[in-house]
Design a protein around this motif. Structure first.
Motif, PDB file in Angstrom:
ATOM      1  N   PHE A 260       0.801  -1.223   0.000  1.00  0.00           N
ATOM      2  CA  PHE A 260       0.000   0.000   0.000  1.00  0.00           C
ATOM      3  C   PHE A 260       0.840   1.282   0.000  1.00  0.00           C
ATOM      4  CE2 PHE A 260      -2.287  -3.155   2.808  1.00  0.00           C
ATOM      5  CZ  PHE A 260      -2.968  -3.739   1.760  1.00  0.00           C
ATOM      6  N   LEU A 274      -5.670   0.016   6.290  1.00  0.00           N
ATOM      7  CA  LEU A 274      -6.778  -0.929   6.158  1.00  0.00           C
ATOM      8  C   LEU A 274      -8.144  -0.273   6.287  1.00  0.00           C
ATOM      9  CD1 LEU A 274      -5.716  -4.333   7.709  1.00  0.00           C
ATOM     10  CD2 LEU A 274      -5.509  -3.500   5.397  1.00  0.00           C
ATOM     11  N   ILE A 285      -2.019  -8.332  -5.230  1.00  0.00           N
ATOM     12  CA  ILE A 285      -1.734  -8.469  -3.802  1.00  0.00           C
ATOM     13  C   ILE A 285      -2.418  -9.689  -3.209  1.00  0.00           C
ATOM     14  CG2 ILE A 285      -1.278  -6.020  -3.386  1.00  0.00           C
ATOM     15  CD1 ILE A 285      -4.069  -5.664  -2.356  1.00  0.00           C
ATOM     16  N   LEU A 286      -3.417 -10.215  -3.901  1.00  0.00           N
ATOM     17  CA  LEU A 286      -4.127 -11.375  -3.365  1.00  0.00           C
ATOM     18  C   LEU A 286      -3.491 -12.697  -3.783  1.00  0.00           C
ATOM     19  CD1 LEU A 286      -7.734 -10.096  -3.860  1.00  0.00           C
ATOM     20  CD2 LEU A 286      -6.674 -10.621  -1.690  1.00  0.00           C
TER      21      LEU A 286
ATOM     22  N   ARG B  82      -7.844  -5.245   0.412  1.00  0.00           N
ATOM     23  CA  ARG B  82      -6.661  -4.934   1.219  1.00  0.00           C
ATOM     24  C   ARG B  82      -6.577  -5.831   2.436  1.00  0.00           C
ATOM     25  NH1 ARG B  82      -4.801   1.289   1.643  1.00  0.00           N
ATOM     26  NH2 ARG B  82      -4.116   1.442  -0.503  1.00  0.00           N
ATOM     27  N   ARG B  83      -7.719  -5.997   3.082  1.00  0.00           N
ATOM     28  CA  ARG B  83      -7.726  -6.755   4.332  1.00  0.00           C
ATOM     29  C   ARG B  83      -7.349  -8.208   4.081  1.00  0.00           C
ATOM     30  NH1 ARG B  83     -13.275  -6.287   6.531  1.00  0.00           N
ATOM     31  NH2 ARG B  83     -12.824  -4.066   6.379  1.00  0.00           N
ATOM     32  N   LEU B  84      -7.953  -8.815   3.075  1.00  0.00           N
ATOM     33  CA  LEU B  84      -7.699 -10.228   2.819  1.00  0.00           C
ATOM     34  C   LEU B  84      -6.282 -10.456   2.298  1.00  0.00           C
ATOM     35  CD1 LEU B  84     -11.177 -11.142   1.370  1.00  0.00           C
ATOM     36  CD2 LEU B  84     -10.312 -11.675   3.629  1.00  0.00           C
ATOM     37  N   ALA B  85      -5.741  -9.448   1.638  1.00  0.00           N
ATOM     38  CA  ALA B  85      -4.347  -9.568   1.198  1.00  0.00           C
ATOM     39  C   ALA B  85      -3.439  -9.692   2.415  1.00  0.00           C
ATOM     40  CB  ALA B  85      -3.956  -8.355   0.361  1.00  0.00           C
ATOM     41  N   VAL B  86      -3.750  -8.903   3.454  1.00  0.00           N
ATOM     42  CA  VAL B  86      -2.956  -8.982   4.686  1.00  0.00           C
ATOM     43  C   VAL B  86      -3.144 -10.345   5.346  1.00  0.00           C
ATOM     44  CG1 VAL B  86      -2.666  -8.029   6.995  1.00  0.00           C
ATOM     45  CG2 VAL B  86      -2.941  -6.491   5.061  1.00  0.00           C
TER      46      VAL B  86
END
Lengths: 287, 143
Positions: A260, A274, A285-286, B82-86
């Motif tokens: 990010f 987040l 990123i996934l 973003r959250r699931l990537a983390v």
């Protein structure tokens, strides 16, 4: 080496001035403990308290975790080292404190020591910084020319590990956990009330200090601190069984910074990553 | 007996769940290993759901949401991304096989894609074998 004596004197002087002028209701700094090596977090509320303030190389505590104990709008002066100042910025971003209520007494410090191991806390564990990111009054001279080590350098060894090996490592570490929640208590970013682990409905994890519950608690805590951890290392210093929690937090911080493009607690106007998004974030990123 | 994986599917109500419905109504064949839970939006998914699923014996977790930009709530899946990537990075660093957790964007009209993803994912989990790392020993905890 930082002149700790000079900082202590400046701290006392500024604390006295601020309290006398009534600019702040409380000065959050360090007080005398039972010996030189064990200073304590200390809140000076009267001019007489000021004499008890100390600053030496063992004053590692992140005083930002005490900011939210005071009612909204209390004027507070706070002593902040490099990482602590980032914690303050992060809390301002999250609207837990207001910048205008704070007088930040910046402390540039090099040569801070871990109480338990006597190891010097260098830039590896202070986010690559020695000088506070933000301050109103600087209590010492800015540090220049010290060797800066990337805060993520320590990770290389663990990133290179095979996943089985890494699992074995983390499992053995988490199994040590006695669930005293000292990490949560020491963390300036852990302010949820109630914490997810204290909830009964749903009960996210077993509360007994056993492997599965420990794993759930720590993994979720790492996630809750993603993009918010400011790398002060207080969690691992507070840990009575020496779990290197900072490693995992660093890894998550590193990934967040890479994905990010923003490190936690560097600018007042940023948003925590987040609770923010960009339309142009990549699906990569996934993967 | 061959290993039949237990997969938790978490699908968003507006896209993936409807897509799964479409896969059903168009009589597409796909493995029955995925147990689908419907949530209103992919951003409803608390990362703890995923950790907990693994603890309670899931061999894989598949999350489905609308394509970015198509969220029923406009921005939900952009937060979720973003959250699931983390979450993924955390599971990976803890030492879990990265292939056990997958996020896919499947729209309401992509019944084919749903069936394909499930087939692919189930095959992948079969190859990885049972998930033993995070799974709770039943004697250890009565949930």
């Amino acid at each position: 080496m930082t002149d700790f004596r000079q900082i202590e004197n400046n701290l006392k002087k500024e604390a006295k001035r601020l309290l006398e002028a009534g600019e702040v209701a409380v000065v959050l700094a360090y007080g005398r403990g039972y010996d030189e090596k064990h200073p304590m977090p200390f809140a000076a509320k009267t001019i007489a308290d000021v004499e008890s303030l100390v600053f030496n190389e063992y004053c590692n505590f992140n005083m930002a975790s005490y900011l939210m104990r005071y009612p909204w709008g209390t004027k507070i002066a706070i002593a902040a080292k490099a990482a602590d100042s980032r914690a303050i910025i992060q809390l301002v971003q999250e609207e837990k404190v207001r910048r205008e209520d704070l007088v930040i007494l910046g402390i540039p410090a090099y040569g801070m020591k871990n109480q338990k191991t006597n190891e010097v806390v260098d830039s590896k564990t202070t986010g690559g910084l020695y000088n506070p990111v933000i301050y109103d009054i600087l209590l010492g001279e800015e540090i220049h020319g010290q060797k800066i080590v990337s805060p993520y350098e320590v990770l290389a060894e663990y990133e290179a590990m095979d996943k089985e090996e890494r699992w074995a490592f983390w499992k053995s570490q988490m199994d040590k956990c006695i669930r005293c929640y000292a990490c949560r208590k020491a963390c300036p970013m852990c302010y949820c009330d109630p914490c997810f682990i204290d909830q009964n409905k749903p009960r996210w994890a077993d509360k007994a200090p056993q492997s599965p519950g420990n794993m759930m608690y720590h993994l979720t805590r790492f996630h809750h601190l993603a993009g918010r951890c400011i790398d002060c290392g207080e969690c691992s210093r507070a840990c009575p069984v020496d779990i290197p929690l900072y490693l995992f937090h660093k890894k998550v911080a590193k990934e967040c910074e890479e994905m990010f493009g923003q490190a936690a607690g560097m600018k007042l106007e940023d948003k925590p990553v987040l609770v923010d998004f960009r339309v142009e974030d990549s699906d990569k990123i996934l993967e | 007996m061959s290993f039949e994986p237990k997969i938790l599917g978490i699908a968003c109500n507006w896209c993936t769940y409807t897509g799964a419905d479409l896969a059903g109504t168009t009589r597409l064949h796909y493995p029955p290993n995925v147990r689908v839970v419907r949530v209103m939006c992919s951003s409803r998914i608390n990362p703890s759901f995923i950790f907990r699923a693994f603890q309670l014996g899931a061999d894989g977790v598949l999350v489905g949401g609308c394509h970015p930009g198509d969220c029923h709530y406009n921005t939900g899946n952009l937060y979720a991304r973003r959250r699931l990537a983390v979450t993924k990075k955390i599971l990976e660093f803890a030492g879990l096989e990265p292939g056990r957790f997958r996020v896919e964007w499947i729209s309401a009209s992509e019944g084919n894609k749903f069936a394909e993803v499930v087939q692919e994912f189930t095959a992948q989990i079969k190859e990885l074998g049972p998930q033993q790392k995070l799974k709770i020993d039943e004697l250890q905890e009565k949930a």
